[in-house]
Design a protein around this motif. Structure first.
Motif, PDB file in Angstrom:
ATOM      1  N   GLU A 223      20.950  -9.654   6.555  1.00 45.78           N
ATOM      2  CA  GLU A 223      22.357 -10.009   6.696  1.00 45.78           C
ATOM      3  C   GLU A 223      22.533 -11.326   7.449  1.00 45.78           C
ATOM      4  OE1 GLU A 223      23.933  -6.369   8.443  1.00 45.78           O
ATOM      5  OE2 GLU A 223      24.937  -5.972   6.536  1.00 45.78           O
ATOM      6  N   GLY A 224      21.454 -11.806   8.067  1.00 41.49           N
ATOM      7  CA  GLY A 224      21.524 -13.104   8.723  1.00 41.49           C
ATOM      8  C   GLY A 224      21.780 -14.243   7.758  1.00 41.49           C
ATOM      9  N   ALA A 225      21.559 -13.992   6.467  1.00 40.31           N
ATOM     10  CA  ALA A 225      21.810 -15.028   5.464  1.00 40.31           C
ATOM     11  C   ALA A 225      23.294 -15.197   5.177  1.00 40.31           C
ATOM     12  CB  ALA A 225      21.073 -14.685   4.174  1.00 40.31           C
ATOM     13  N   LEU A 226      24.109 -14.198   5.495  1.00 38.18           N
ATOM     14  CA  LEU A 226      25.539 -14.256   5.161  1.00 38.18           C
ATOM     15  C   LEU A 226      26.282 -15.377   5.882  1.00 38.18           C
ATOM     16  CD1 LEU A 226      26.585 -10.507   4.814  1.00 38.18           C
ATOM     17  CD2 LEU A 226      26.691 -12.276   3.056  1.00 38.18           C
TER      18      LEU A 226
ATOM     19  N   GLU B 178      23.780 -30.843   7.187  1.00 43.18           N
ATOM     20  CA  GLU B 178      24.734 -30.989   8.285  1.00 43.18           C
ATOM     21  C   GLU B 178      24.869 -29.682   9.057  1.00 43.18           C
ATOM     22  OE1 GLU B 178      26.523 -33.490   9.589  1.00 43.18           O
ATOM     23  OE2 GLU B 178      25.426 -34.888   8.316  1.00 43.18           O
ATOM     24  N   VAL B 179      24.764 -28.570   8.356  1.00 43.85           N
ATOM     25  CA  VAL B 179      24.914 -27.259   8.991  1.00 43.85           C
ATOM     26  C   VAL B 179      23.606 -26.782   9.610  1.00 43.85           C
ATOM     27  CG1 VAL B 179      25.447 -24.817   8.583  1.00 43.85           C
ATOM     28  CG2 VAL B 179      26.818 -26.592   7.472  1.00 43.85           C
ATOM     29  N   LEU B 180      22.497 -26.952   8.890  1.00 44.49           N
ATOM     30  CA  LEU B 180      21.235 -26.316   9.272  1.00 44.49           C
ATOM     31  C   LEU B 180      20.162 -27.270   9.767  1.00 44.49           C
ATOM     32  CD1 LEU B 180      21.014 -23.879   6.212  1.00 44.49           C
ATOM     33  CD2 LEU B 180      21.722 -23.301   8.548  1.00 44.49           C
ATOM     34  N   GLY B 181      20.378 -28.566   9.619  1.00 46.04           N
ATOM     35  CA  GLY B 181      19.373 -29.526  10.058  1.00 46.04           C
ATOM     36  C   GLY B 181      18.569 -30.081   8.903  1.00 46.04           C
ATOM     37  N   PRO B 182      17.844 -31.171   9.135  1.00 44.64           N
ATOM     38  CA  PRO B 182      17.159 -31.886   8.038  1.00 44.64           C
ATOM     39  C   PRO B 182      16.014 -31.117   7.393  1.00 44.64           C
ATOM     40  CG  PRO B 182      16.531 -32.778  10.185  1.00 44.64           C
ATOM     41  CD  PRO B 182      17.655 -31.835  10.441  1.00 44.64           C
ATOM     42  N   GLY B 183      15.479 -30.096   8.038  1.00 44.84           N
ATOM     43  CA  GLY B 183      14.334 -29.384   7.465  1.00 44.84           C
ATOM     44  C   GLY B 183      14.694 -28.160   6.661  1.00 44.84           C
ATOM     45  N   CYS B 184      15.963 -27.987   6.355  1.00 40.67           N
ATOM     46  CA  CYS B 184      16.381 -26.743   5.694  1.00 40.67           C
ATOM     47  C   CYS B 184      16.184 -26.742   4.192  1.00 40.67           C
ATOM     48  CB  CYS B 184      17.847 -26.449   6.008  1.00 40.67           C
ATOM     49  SG  CYS B 184      19.029 -27.567   5.193  1.00 40.67           S
TER      50      CYS B 184
ATOM     51  N   GLY C 270      17.876 -18.590   1.352  1.00 33.19           N
ATOM     52  CA  GLY C 270      16.830 -17.702   1.815  1.00 33.19           C
ATOM     53  C   GLY C 270      17.418 -16.457   2.455  1.00 33.19           C
ATOM     54  N   CYS C 271      16.862 -15.295   2.123  1.00 27.60           N
ATOM     55  CA  CYS C 271      17.419 -14.038   2.647  1.00 27.60           C
ATOM     56  C   CYS C 271      16.338 -13.104   3.179  1.00 27.60           C
ATOM     57  CB  CYS C 271      18.260 -13.334   1.585  1.00 27.60           C
ATOM     58  SG  CYS C 271      17.368 -12.828   0.106  1.00 27.60           S
ATOM     59  N   THR C 272      15.135 -13.640   3.404  1.00 30.73           N
ATOM     60  CA  THR C 272      14.059 -12.840   4.003  1.00 30.73           C
ATOM     61  C   THR C 272      13.861 -13.283   5.449  1.00 30.73           C
ATOM     62  OG1 THR C 272      12.928 -12.535   1.881  1.00 30.73           O
ATOM     63  CG2 THR C 272      11.630 -12.214   3.882  1.00 30.73           C
ATOM     64  N   ALA C 273      14.029 -12.354   6.369  1.00 30.33           N
ATOM     65  CA  ALA C 273      13.865 -12.681   7.785  1.00 30.33           C
ATOM     66  C   ALA C 273      12.414 -13.024   8.075  1.00 30.33           C
ATOM     67  CB  ALA C 273      14.321 -11.507   8.647  1.00 30.33           C
ATOM     68  N   ALA C 274      12.195 -13.916   9.010  1.00 31.82           N
ATOM     69  CA  ALA C 274      10.836 -14.339   9.380  1.00 31.82           C
ATOM     70  C   ALA C 274       9.997 -13.133   9.757  1.00 31.82           C
ATOM     71  CB  ALA C 274      10.899 -15.326  10.533  1.00 31.82           C
ATOM     72  N   GLY C 275       8.837 -13.014   9.141  1.00 29.31           N
ATOM     73  CA  GLY C 275       7.928 -11.916   9.415  1.00 29.31           C
ATOM     74  C   GLY C 275       8.113 -10.696   8.541  1.00 29.31           C
TER      75      GLY C 275
ATOM     76  N   LEU D 140      12.580 -17.304  -0.098  1.00 34.57           N
ATOM     77  CA  LEU D 140      12.857 -18.255   0.983  1.00 34.57           C
ATOM     78  C   LEU D 140      13.257 -17.500   2.247  1.00 34.57           C
ATOM     79  CD1 LEU D 140      15.046 -20.873  -0.940  1.00 34.57           C
ATOM     80  CD2 LEU D 140      12.605 -21.036  -0.419  1.00 34.57           C
ATOM     81  N   GLU D 141      12.865 -18.036   3.399  1.00 39.50           N
ATOM     82  CA  GLU D 141      13.261 -17.437   4.674  1.00 39.50           C
ATOM     83  C   GLU D 141      14.718 -17.757   4.987  1.00 39.50           C
ATOM     84  OE1 GLU D 141      10.802 -18.411   7.972  1.00 39.50           O
ATOM     85  OE2 GLU D 141       9.071 -17.265   7.242  1.00 39.50           O
ATOM     86  N   VAL D 142      15.325 -16.915   5.783  1.00 40.57           N
ATOM     87  CA  VAL D 142      16.684 -17.152   6.252  1.00 40.57           C
ATOM     88  C   VAL D 142      16.741 -18.512   6.949  1.00 40.57           C
ATOM     89  CG1 VAL D 142      18.481 -16.391   7.855  1.00 40.57           C
ATOM     90  CG2 VAL D 142      17.206 -14.710   6.509  1.00 40.57           C
ATOM     91  N   GLY D 143      17.722 -19.318   6.583  1.00 37.24           N
ATOM     92  CA  GLY D 143      17.849 -20.656   7.147  1.00 37.24           C
ATOM     93  C   GLY D 143      17.370 -21.754   6.227  1.00 37.24           C
ATOM     94  N   LYS D 144      16.715 -21.380   5.130  1.00 39.06           N
ATOM     95  CA  LYS D 144      16.276 -22.338   4.123  1.00 39.06           C
ATOM     96  C   LYS D 144      17.203 -22.282   2.917  1.00 39.06           C
ATOM     97  CE  LYS D 144      12.617 -23.549   6.480  1.00 39.06           C
ATOM     98  NZ  LYS D 144      12.521 -24.893   7.108  1.00 39.06           N
ATOM     99  N   VAL D 145      17.405 -23.439   2.293  1.00 30.75           N
ATOM    100  CA  VAL D 145      18.268 -23.525   1.116  1.00 30.75           C
ATOM    101  C   VAL D 145      17.496 -24.216  -0.006  1.00 30.75           C
ATOM    102  CG1 VAL D 145      20.467 -24.357   0.185  1.00 30.75           C
ATOM    103  CG2 VAL D 145      20.301 -23.710   2.603  1.00 30.75           C
ATOM    104  N   GLY D 146      17.389 -23.544  -1.147  1.00 33.44           N
ATOM    105  CA  GLY D 146      16.675 -24.108  -2.276  1.00 33.44           C
ATOM    106  C   GLY D 146      17.609 -24.892  -3.175  1.00 33.44           C
TER     107      GLY D 146
END
Length: 304
Positions: free
Chosen positions: A285-288, A231-237, A265-270, A84-90
């Motif tokens: 580290e953006g996932a932290l 609530e933290v990341l928006g409806p598409g997370c 998600g802990c893989t940066a886009a790209g 998953l990309e950073v900003g996504k939650v499974g």
């Protein structure tokens, strides 16, 4: 393998499953909640447990009384996830990670000269027959719509190229997403081992250990967790991830207390998504801060 400032200083060893990030994220949640203590109802227990891929971590905590002492109403866990990309939650309701069993098979034959195989009982041949039989269990005995994995991880036998081996040892694991399949595979491993060895004139002994149950997320806890993440990341997370055939001993907590295991998600886009346990695995580290914010919000939401 990546040349990073926090790379392991010990050759061949690393945090290849992001457990260092899990601990850092949990410390961050504790720091955040400390600031919001006046808004909390009830208490939050933080469990920094080791060895989550076997039964050594959670079981030790349970045996030490963590659940009986604190009597939690809910349990939540997190794992960084490179798919998953950073900003996504499974988040997924029901079975999300597999059960885990292990097996050890010992085969006994008798030695002979390699030129006179008929005077011995070949443990290598018996082991080969057992391995082939084991690999047919999933394809020929398990319902194709059910998930199961039988893995033979090691096979050791023989001392010299011109001697018929008298002993072989096989080890492996079994993973399923439900108890019926788990029972079926366990029974078939016993049958395949006994009959395959006997057909080769060898004796067999099977040691089978049931280590972890299937990790099943509670429906209500998933709904609460998804709401907090949105609530933290928006409806598409939210990503409804597929179940994983990996195992995690969070299942021992979740079978006793309603719970939800979240994948961040802990893989940066790209970036390339290297899998867990890979030498190139390097989570962003953006996932932290995302994991900290979502888990802290989840604790606050649940307390209310």
């Amino acid at each position: 393998e990546p040349a990073l400032p926090y790379a392991s200083e010990h050759p061949g060893l690393m945090h290849a499953c992001a457990h260092d990030m899990h601990c850092a994220a949990l410390l961050g949640v504790a720091a955040v909640l400390k600031e919001y203590a006046s808004r909390m109802r009830g208490a939050v227990v933080f469990m920094f447990q080791p060895a989550e891929e076997t039964d050594g971590g959670a079981r030790a905590f349970i045996d030490a009384g963590v659940l009986t002492e604190h009597e939690p109403d809910a349990v939540f866990g997190l794992h960084m996830w490179p798919d998953l990309e950073v900003g996504k939650v499974g988040i997924r309701e029901g079975p999300v990670m597999a059960s885990l069993d292990s097996f050890d098979i010992e085969l006994a034959g008798s030695t002979a000269h390699g030129a006179m195989p008929h005077r011995g009982r070949d443990a290598v041949l018996a082991a080969s027959a057992v391995v082939i039989g084991l690999q047919q269990i999933v394809s020929r005995n398990v319902d194709p719509m059910e998930a199961a994995v039988v893995t033979v991880g090691t096979l050791h036998s023989g001392k010299a190229r011109n001697i018929i081996a008298d002993r072989a040892v096989i080890t492996g694991t079994v993973r399923t997403l439900g108890e019926p399949g788990r029972e079926l595979v366990a029974a078939r491993i016993q049958e395949v081992t006994t009959m395959s060895a006997r057909a080769c004139g060898a004796e067999s002994r099977l040691t089978y250990d049931r280590l972890l149950p299937t990790l099943a997320n509670d429906e209500r806890m998933c709904q609460i967790a998804a709401g907090s993440a949105q609530e933290v990341l928006g409806p598409g997370c939210i990503q409804h991830t597929k179940p994983s055939m990996a195992a995690d001993d969070f299942s021992l907590f979740a079978e006793r207390v309603p719970g939800c295991y979240l994948f961040f998600g802990c893989t940066a886009a790209g970036d390339a998504a290297y899998p867990l346990h890979n030498g190139h695995f390097s989570p962003s580290e953006g996932a932290l801060p995302i994991a900290c914010a979502v888990m802290a919000r989840l604790c606050l939401d649940y307390s209310h």
